[in-house]
Design a protein around this motif. Structure first.
Motif, PDB file in Angstrom:
ATOM      1  N   LEU A  30       0.869  -1.180   0.000  1.00 55.37           N
ATOM      2  CA  LEU A  30       0.000   0.000   0.000  1.00 55.37           C
ATOM      3  C   LEU A  30       0.909   1.235   0.000  1.00 55.37           C
ATOM      4  O   LEU A  30       1.800   1.339   0.844  1.00 55.37           O
ATOM      5  CB  LEU A  30      -0.876   0.007   1.256  1.00 55.37           C
ATOM      6  CG  LEU A  30      -1.781   1.221   1.447  1.00 55.37           C
ATOM      7  CD1 LEU A  30      -2.954   1.173   0.474  1.00 55.37           C
ATOM      8  CD2 LEU A  30      -2.296   1.300   2.883  1.00 55.37           C
ATOM      9  N   GLY A  32      -0.043   5.190  -1.660  1.00 55.11           N
ATOM     10  CA  GLY A  32      -1.022   6.253  -1.392  1.00 55.11           C
ATOM     11  C   GLY A  32      -2.438   5.731  -1.248  1.00 55.11           C
ATOM     12  O   GLY A  32      -3.322   6.415  -0.731  1.00 55.11           O
ATOM     13  N   GLY A  33      -2.683   4.528  -1.745  1.00 48.91           N
ATOM     14  CA  GLY A  33      -4.003   3.901  -1.614  1.00 48.91           C
ATOM     15  C   GLY A  33      -5.055   4.415  -2.587  1.00 48.91           C
ATOM     16  O   GLY A  33      -6.201   3.962  -2.557  1.00 48.91           O
ATOM     17  N   ALA A 122      -3.126   6.298 -17.002  1.00 41.94           N
ATOM     18  CA  ALA A 122      -2.331   7.042 -16.024  1.00 41.94           C
ATOM     19  C   ALA A 122      -1.288   7.910 -16.728  1.00 41.94           C
ATOM     20  O   ALA A 122      -0.860   7.613 -17.845  1.00 41.94           O
ATOM     21  CB  ALA A 122      -1.642   6.072 -15.073  1.00 41.94           C
TER      22      ALA A 122
HETATM   23  C1  LIG Z   1     -10.551  10.180  -8.334  1.00 43.41           C
HETATM   24  C2  LIG Z   1      -9.202   9.735  -8.853  1.00 43.41           C
HETATM   25  C3  LIG Z   1      -8.683  10.362  -9.964  1.00 43.41           C
HETATM   26  C4  LIG Z   1      -7.450   9.967 -10.474  1.00 43.41           C
HETATM   27  N1  LIG Z   1      -6.963  10.605 -11.582  1.00 43.41           N
HETATM   28  C5  LIG Z   1      -5.755  10.256 -12.061  1.00 43.41           C
HETATM   29  C6  LIG Z   1      -5.175  10.954 -13.169  1.00 43.41           C
HETATM   30  O1  LIG Z   1      -5.711  11.919 -13.704  1.00 43.41           O
HETATM   31  N2  LIG Z   1      -3.969  10.515 -13.634  1.00 43.41           N
HETATM   32  C7  LIG Z   1      -3.299   9.480 -13.044  1.00 43.41           C
HETATM   33  O2  LIG Z   1      -2.205   9.128 -13.511  1.00 43.41           O
HETATM   34  N3  LIG Z   1      -3.799   8.840 -11.968  1.00 43.41           N
HETATM   35  C8  LIG Z   1      -4.991   9.207 -11.464  1.00 43.41           C
HETATM   36  N4  LIG Z   1      -5.497   8.552 -10.360  1.00 43.41           N
HETATM   37  C9  LIG Z   1      -4.691   7.495  -9.732  1.00 43.41           C
HETATM   38  C10 LIG Z   1      -3.750   8.092  -8.717  1.00 43.41           C
HETATM   39  O3  LIG Z   1      -2.704   8.787  -9.405  1.00 43.41           O
HETATM   40  C11 LIG Z   1      -3.088   7.028  -7.826  1.00 43.41           C
HETATM   41  O4  LIG Z   1      -2.476   7.749  -6.792  1.00 43.41           O
HETATM   42  C12 LIG Z   1      -2.048   6.160  -8.449  1.00 43.41           C
HETATM   43  O5  LIG Z   1      -2.521   5.492  -9.598  1.00 43.41           O
HETATM   44  C13 LIG Z   1      -1.617   5.051  -7.500  1.00 43.41           C
HETATM   45  O6  LIG Z   1      -0.721   5.544  -6.557  1.00 43.41           O
HETATM   46  P1  LIG Z   1      -0.909   5.193  -5.044  1.00 43.41           P
HETATM   47  O7  LIG Z   1       0.311   5.673  -4.350  1.00 43.41           O
HETATM   48  O8  LIG Z   1      -2.204   5.725  -4.600  1.00 43.41           O
HETATM   49  O9  LIG Z   1      -0.850   3.572  -5.074  1.00 43.41           O
HETATM   50  P2  LIG Z   1      -1.723   2.486  -4.313  1.00 43.41           P
HETATM   51  O10 LIG Z   1      -3.157   2.672  -4.617  1.00 43.41           O
HETATM   52  O11 LIG Z   1      -1.320   2.424  -2.888  1.00 43.41           O
HETATM   53  O12 LIG Z   1      -1.161   1.178  -5.053  1.00 43.41           O
HETATM   54  C14 LIG Z   1      -1.464   0.921  -6.402  1.00 43.41           C
HETATM   55  C15 LIG Z   1      -0.860  -0.429  -6.795  1.00 43.41           C
HETATM   56  O13 LIG Z   1       0.557  -0.371  -6.840  1.00 43.41           O
HETATM   57  C16 LIG Z   1       1.150  -1.272  -5.883  1.00 43.41           C
HETATM   58  N5  LIG Z   1       2.284  -0.532  -5.321  1.00 43.41           N
HETATM   59  C17 LIG Z   1       2.247   0.737  -4.858  1.00 43.41           C
HETATM   60  N6  LIG Z   1       3.501   1.146  -4.549  1.00 43.41           N
HETATM   61  C18 LIG Z   1       4.325   0.097  -4.803  1.00 43.41           C
HETATM   62  C19 LIG Z   1       5.737  -0.088  -4.715  1.00 43.41           C
HETATM   63  N7  LIG Z   1       6.550   0.888  -4.298  1.00 43.41           N
HETATM   64  N8  LIG Z   1       6.260  -1.301  -5.051  1.00 43.41           N
HETATM   65  C20 LIG Z   1       5.440  -2.289  -5.489  1.00 43.41           C
HETATM   66  N9  LIG Z   1       4.092  -2.173  -5.627  1.00 43.41           N
HETATM   67  C21 LIG Z   1       3.542  -0.978  -5.293  1.00 43.41           C
HETATM   68  C22 LIG Z   1       0.038  -1.615  -4.922  1.00 43.41           C
HETATM   69  O14 LIG Z   1       0.213  -2.903  -4.351  1.00 43.41           O
HETATM   70  C23 LIG Z   1      -1.192  -1.558  -5.821  1.00 43.41           C
HETATM   71  O15 LIG Z   1      -1.306  -2.760  -6.559  1.00 43.41           O
HETATM   72  C24 LIG Z   1      -6.719   8.922  -9.835  1.00 43.41           C
HETATM   73  C25 LIG Z   1      -7.241   8.322  -8.692  1.00 43.41           C
HETATM   74  C26 LIG Z   1      -8.458   8.716  -8.200  1.00 43.41           C
HETATM   75  C27 LIG Z   1      -8.987   8.066  -6.955  1.00 43.41           C
END
Ligand SMILES: Cc1cc2nc3c(=O)[nH]c(=O)nc-3n(C[C@H](O)[C@H](O)[C@H](O)COP(=O)(O)OP(=O)(O)OC[C@H]3O[C@@H](n4cnc5c(N)ncnc54)[C@H](O)[C@@H]3O)c2cc1C
Length: 286
Positions: A30, A32-33, A122
């Motif tokens: 996890l 940023g989730g 993305a």
């Molecule tokens: C309303 C909304 C709008 C969005 N709009 C956009 C947009 O315009 N453009 C865009 O690009 N994205 C967008 N996103 C996605 C957002 O950028 C997410 O933050 C991103 O896709 C995932 O990053 P996270 O840190 O939240 O990862 P998480 O949700 O925590 O993890 C995502 C996945 O990656 C894995 N993971 C995470 N970090 C690691 C690591 N270091 N090593 C191995 N595995 C890992 C996790 O196990 C999971 O499978 C949006 C999301 C939402 C909710």
């Protein structure tokens, strides 16, 4: 929307996170989730254990060296958008970060999470492809670097093993002198319906070469090698090649389709975003 029950563990180090992954095959990292939790709420993912690496100092921050930038995988979109030092050496990061979703997502979501999630719409995959990044992962065999051209292997799928952690994103310096990111945002989520990242170098002899990353249009982000071949040549003539480059890039692409954009519209948007990015670059002072 309520996810299945799961356990939560906040890792104190990458080593501890790796140990938890090794002991618990049903575990997921996890960060940023902001992609994983929606997937869990929709019951498209049901990990029994979440291993939180989002606050590990060793995975955060931007280090600028002589010949590369190294970005911790848990660095947030907002941190990348706001770093003046990064903007100086690699402005494509702030251009793309500024158009990701909204401030709430940008404050929590991480570049590593976005690359690992590998959503076909993305933003970071296109940037990483255009800048020729290398993705560093660690696992029980030690660490390895994956060239970005080998990182995205299919729909929401990467070359990283389930028991590995993405630790850093390395970008070679200097980055190309002329860059642009053009994106047609989905009106509700902000995700790319089509976007193009362009990074072009122009030599002292006026010869242009560069890389193009496309996202949103196909089932995975891709590097547009045909277009890169056509853009090589005299920079002063590039304007005359823009239409041909856009046609070549999307000629063999099988487009995504959804309620918002059918395949034909998506391909058209892809061409328009790429042309705008190339025209931006033409307007920039070298
Ligand atoms: C309303 C909304 C709008 C969005 N709009 C956009 C947009 O315009 N453009 C865009 O690009 N994205 C967008 N996103 C996605 C957002 O950028 C997410 O933050 C991103 O896709 C995932 O990053 P996270 O840190 O939240 O990862 P998480 O949700 O925590 O993890 C995502 C996945 O990656 C894995 N993971 C995470 N970090 C690691 C690591 N270091 N090593 C191995 N595995 C890992 C996790 O196990 C999971 O499978 C949006 C999301 C939402 C909710």
């Amino acid at each position: 929307m309520i996810p299945y029950e799961f356990e939560y563990f906040r890792a104190g180090s990458v080593r501890q996170a790796l140990a938890m992954l090794a002991e618990n095959p049903e575990a997921k990292i996890l960060a940023g989730g902001h992609s994983l939790l929606p997937m869990m709420k929709l019951r498209l993912a049901k990990p029994g254990l979440l291993v939180d690496i989002g606050r590990l100092p060793e995975l955060r921050g931007i280090e600028i060296g002589d010949d590369s930038v190294s970005i911790g995988s848990a660095t947030t979109h907002a941190e990348l958008e706001g770093s003046a030092a990064l903007k100086q050496v690699a402005p494509l990061f702030s251009l793309a970060a500024g158009v990701i979703a909204d401030p709430t997502v940008r404050n929590r979501g991480t570049i590593g999470g976005a690359l690992m999630h590998a959503d076909p719409s993305a933003d970071w995959p296109a940037v990483a492809l255009a800048l020729g990044a290398e993705l560093e992962v660690v696992g029980k065999q030690g660490s390895r670097r994956i060239p970005v051209d080998e990182f995205f292997v299919g729909f929401m799928s990467t070359a990283v093993e389930p028991d590995e952690v993405l630790t850093r994103i390395h970008v070679p310096l200097p980055t190309p002198g002329r860059v642009s990111y053009r994106k047609f945002r989905h009106p509700s989520s902000g995700y790319a319906v089509a976007a193009a990242a362009v990074a072009i170098d122009v030599g002292e002899d006026g010869y242009a070469s560069g890389r193009i990353g496309i996202t949103g249009v196909a089932d995975t982000a891709f590097r547009a090698r045909e277009g890169e071949g056509l853009l090589e040549g005299n920079f002063t003539d590039l304007r005359g090649r823009v239409d041909a480059i856009a046609e070549a890039v999307f000629a063999d692409v099988s487009p995504l389709e959804d309620n918002f954009a059918d395949g034909e519209y998506r391909l058209q948007l892809g061409k328009v975003m790429l042309k705008r990015a190339l025209l931006d670059v033409l307007e920039q002072r070298g």
